[in-house]
Design a protein around this motif. Structure first.
Motif, PDB file in Angstrom:
ATOM      1  N   ILE A 290      37.418  25.490 -26.067  1.00 42.00           N
ATOM      2  CA  ILE A 290      38.422  24.457 -25.842  1.00 42.00           C
ATOM      3  C   ILE A 290      39.633  24.753 -26.718  1.00 42.00           C
ATOM      4  CG2 ILE A 290      36.776  22.648 -25.202  1.00 42.00           C
ATOM      5  CD1 ILE A 290      37.130  21.505 -28.027  1.00 42.00           C
ATOM      6  N   HIS A 291      40.750  24.240 -26.321  1.00 42.21           N
ATOM      7  CA  HIS A 291      41.969  24.395 -27.104  1.00 42.21           C
ATOM      8  C   HIS A 291      42.387  23.023 -27.615  1.00 42.21           C
ATOM      9  CE1 HIS A 291      42.020  28.119 -24.740  1.00 42.21           C
ATOM     10  NE2 HIS A 291      42.514  28.607 -25.859  1.00 42.21           N
ATOM     11  N   VAL A 292      42.676  22.977 -28.901  1.00 42.10           N
ATOM     12  CA  VAL A 292      43.068  21.736 -29.557  1.00 42.10           C
ATOM     13  C   VAL A 292      44.466  21.930 -30.126  1.00 42.10           C
ATOM     14  CG1 VAL A 292      42.536  20.141 -31.443  1.00 42.10           C
ATOM     15  CG2 VAL A 292      40.683  21.207 -30.150  1.00 42.10           C
ATOM     16  N   TYR A 293      45.372  21.033 -29.746  1.00 42.55           N
ATOM     17  CA  TYR A 293      46.712  21.079 -30.331  1.00 42.55           C
ATOM     18  C   TYR A 293      46.662  20.347 -31.667  1.00 42.55           C
ATOM     19  CZ  TYR A 293      51.600  20.376 -31.274  1.00 42.55           C
ATOM     20  OH  TYR A 293      52.814  20.365 -31.896  1.00 42.55           O
ATOM     21  N   ALA A 294      47.077  21.022 -32.722  1.00 39.46           N
ATOM     22  CA  ALA A 294      47.067  20.438 -34.061  1.00 39.46           C
ATOM     23  C   ALA A 294      48.479  20.479 -34.625  1.00 39.46           C
ATOM     24  CB  ALA A 294      46.129  21.224 -34.963  1.00 39.46           C
ATOM     25  N   SER A 295      48.862  19.412 -35.295  1.00 33.62           N
ATOM     26  CA  SER A 295      50.153  19.398 -35.965  1.00 33.62           C
ATOM     27  C   SER A 295      49.957  18.924 -37.393  1.00 33.62           C
ATOM     28  CB  SER A 295      51.156  18.516 -35.215  1.00 33.62           C
ATOM     29  OG  SER A 295      50.643  17.232 -35.017  1.00 33.62           O
ATOM     30  N   CYS A 296      50.838  19.371 -38.248  1.00 32.56           N
ATOM     31  CA  CYS A 296      50.763  19.057 -39.666  1.00 32.56           C
ATOM     32  C   CYS A 296      51.776  17.958 -39.964  1.00 32.56           C
ATOM     33  CB  CYS A 296      51.093  20.316 -40.463  1.00 32.56           C
ATOM     34  SG  CYS A 296      50.925  20.133 -42.228  1.00 32.56           S
ATOM     35  N   GLY A 297      51.338  16.931 -40.691  1.00 38.39           N
ATOM     36  CA  GLY A 297      52.245  15.847 -41.023  1.00 38.39           C
ATOM     37  C   GLY A 297      51.532  14.696 -41.694  1.00 38.39           C
ATOM     38  N   VAL A 298      52.161  13.519 -41.642  1.00 35.27           N
ATOM     39  CA  VAL A 298      51.660  12.337 -42.328  1.00 35.27           C
ATOM     40  C   VAL A 298      51.740  11.132 -41.402  1.00 35.27           C
ATOM     41  CG1 VAL A 298      52.048  10.792 -44.289  1.00 35.27           C
ATOM     42  CG2 VAL A 298      52.468  13.233 -44.552  1.00 35.27           C
TER      43      VAL A 298
ATOM     44  N   LEU B 252      43.204  18.153 -47.492  1.00 40.41           N
ATOM     45  CA  LEU B 252      43.195  18.395 -46.048  1.00 40.41           C
ATOM     46  C   LEU B 252      42.417  17.281 -45.356  1.00 40.41           C
ATOM     47  CD1 LEU B 252      43.806  20.231 -43.613  1.00 40.41           C
ATOM     48  CD2 LEU B 252      41.655  21.394 -44.100  1.00 40.41           C
ATOM     49  N   ASP B 253      43.140  16.422 -44.644  1.00 39.05           N
ATOM     50  CA  ASP B 253      42.520  15.381 -43.834  1.00 39.05           C
ATOM     51  C   ASP B 253      42.758  15.721 -42.379  1.00 39.05           C
ATOM     52  OD1 ASP B 253      41.443  13.607 -45.705  1.00 39.05           O
ATOM     53  OD2 ASP B 253      43.358  12.567 -45.957  1.00 39.05           O
ATOM     54  N   LEU B 254      41.704  15.689 -41.588  1.00 42.38           N
ATOM     55  CA  LEU B 254      41.820  15.926 -40.151  1.00 42.38           C
ATOM     56  C   LEU B 254      41.616  14.595 -39.452  1.00 42.38           C
ATOM     57  CD1 LEU B 254      39.675  19.177 -39.981  1.00 42.38           C
ATOM     58  CD2 LEU B 254      42.162  18.990 -40.067  1.00 42.38           C
ATOM     59  N   ASN B 255      42.567  14.210 -38.624  1.00 39.12           N
ATOM     60  CA  ASN B 255      42.471  12.930 -37.944  1.00 39.12           C
ATOM     61  C   ASN B 255      43.260  12.969 -36.647  1.00 39.12           C
ATOM     62  OD1 ASN B 255      45.262  12.222 -38.839  1.00 39.12           O
ATOM     63  ND2 ASN B 255      44.264  12.222 -40.834  1.00 39.12           N
ATOM     64  N   TYR B 256      43.070  11.936 -35.833  1.00 40.91           N
ATOM     65  CA  TYR B 256      43.744  11.867 -34.542  1.00 40.91           C
ATOM     66  C   TYR B 256      43.846  10.416 -34.105  1.00 40.91           C
ATOM     67  CZ  TYR B 256      39.126  11.082 -32.567  1.00 40.91           C
ATOM     68  OH  TYR B 256      37.891  10.560 -32.283  1.00 40.91           O
TER      69      TYR B 256
ATOM     70  N   LYS C 198      48.223  -0.434 -32.758  1.00 32.61           N
ATOM     71  CA  LYS C 198      48.422  -0.756 -34.160  1.00 32.61           C
ATOM     72  C   LYS C 198      47.179  -0.415 -34.957  1.00 32.61           C
ATOM     73  CE  LYS C 198      52.004  -4.033 -33.344  1.00 32.61           C
ATOM     74  NZ  LYS C 198      52.716  -5.189 -33.752  1.00 32.61           N
ATOM     75  N   CYS C 199      46.191   0.213 -34.315  1.00 26.95           N
ATOM     76  CA  CYS C 199      44.986   0.615 -35.037  1.00 26.95           C
ATOM     77  C   CYS C 199      45.239   1.942 -35.741  1.00 26.95           C
ATOM     78  CB  CYS C 199      43.779   0.699 -34.108  1.00 26.95           C
ATOM     79  SG  CYS C 199      43.696   2.185 -33.131  1.00 26.95           S
ATOM     80  N   PRO C 200      44.569   2.190 -36.861  1.00 25.88           N
ATOM     81  CA  PRO C 200      44.792   3.415 -37.629  1.00 25.88           C
ATOM     82  C   PRO C 200      44.203   4.643 -36.932  1.00 25.88           C
ATOM     83  CG  PRO C 200      43.011   2.155 -38.589  1.00 25.88           C
ATOM     84  CD  PRO C 200      43.585   1.314 -37.490  1.00 25.88           C
ATOM     85  N   PRO C 201      44.683   5.837 -37.319  1.00 24.61           N
ATOM     86  CA  PRO C 201      44.120   7.064 -36.767  1.00 24.61           C
ATOM     87  C   PRO C 201      42.663   7.234 -37.186  1.00 24.61           C
ATOM     88  CG  PRO C 201      45.665   7.545 -38.539  1.00 24.61           C
ATOM     89  CD  PRO C 201      45.747   6.085 -38.284  1.00 24.61           C
ATOM     90  N   VAL C 202      41.912   7.977 -36.385  1.00 25.31           N
ATOM     91  CA  VAL C 202      40.504   8.254 -36.656  1.00 25.31           C
ATOM     92  C   VAL C 202      40.423   9.470 -37.577  1.00 25.31           C
ATOM     93  CG1 VAL C 202      38.307   8.923 -35.618  1.00 25.31           C
ATOM     94  CG2 VAL C 202      39.827   7.335 -34.415  1.00 25.31           C
ATOM     95  N   ILE C 203      39.716   9.343 -38.690  1.00 27.87           N
ATOM     96  CA  ILE C 203      39.544  10.449 -39.634  1.00 27.87           C
ATOM     97  C   ILE C 203      38.266  11.196 -39.298  1.00 27.87           C
ATOM     98  CG2 ILE C 203      39.248  11.073 -42.064  1.00 27.87           C
ATOM     99  CD1 ILE C 203      40.801   8.485 -42.735  1.00 27.87           C
ATOM    100  N   ILE C 204      38.351  12.510 -39.173  1.00 25.23           N
ATOM    101  CA  ILE C 204      37.189  13.343 -38.853  1.00 25.23           C
ATOM    102  C   ILE C 204      36.487  13.686 -40.157  1.00 25.23           C
ATOM    103  CG2 ILE C 204      36.394  15.505 -37.821  1.00 25.23           C
ATOM    104  CD1 ILE C 204      39.002  15.420 -36.134  1.00 25.23           C
TER     105      ILE C 204
END
Length: 86
Positions: free
Chosen positions: A2-10, A60-64, A74-80
């Motif tokens: 699978i291909h996952v698009y990842a971006s770096c930010g806050v 390094l936090d991975l979330n989406y 208005k719900c927060p991102p999910v942290i992996i």
């Protein structure tokens, strides 16, 4: 595979509109290739390599944000936090 698009930010909480992701314009985004059964450690290794981070970067936090909530939530991102969540 699978291909996952990842971006770096806050992620930031904007009172009037909910969560907003501010992309690091220098790091930008990457397309990661993962096996369907990839572990969290494999995902972290790919992110570290592809974005050029040092392995000692402990922040390094991975979330989406789930696709059904983009632009409307208005719900927060999910942290992996473990391989099951990958």
């Amino acid at each position: 595979m699978i291909h996952v698009y990842a971006s770096c930010g806050v992620w930031e909480l904007v009172v009037s509109s909910g969560w907003s992701f501010n992309v690091d314009k220098k790091k930008g985004g990457r397309l990661l290739a993962l096996e369907l059964k990839s572990s969290l450690e494999e995902l972290q290794k790919n992110v570290i390599e592809d974005f050029g981070f040092e392995e000692t970067d402990a922040d390094l936090d991975l979330n989406y944000l789930p696709i059904g909530l983009i632009n409307s939530s208005k719900c927060p991102p999910v942290i992996i936090r473990n391989s099951r969540q990958v």
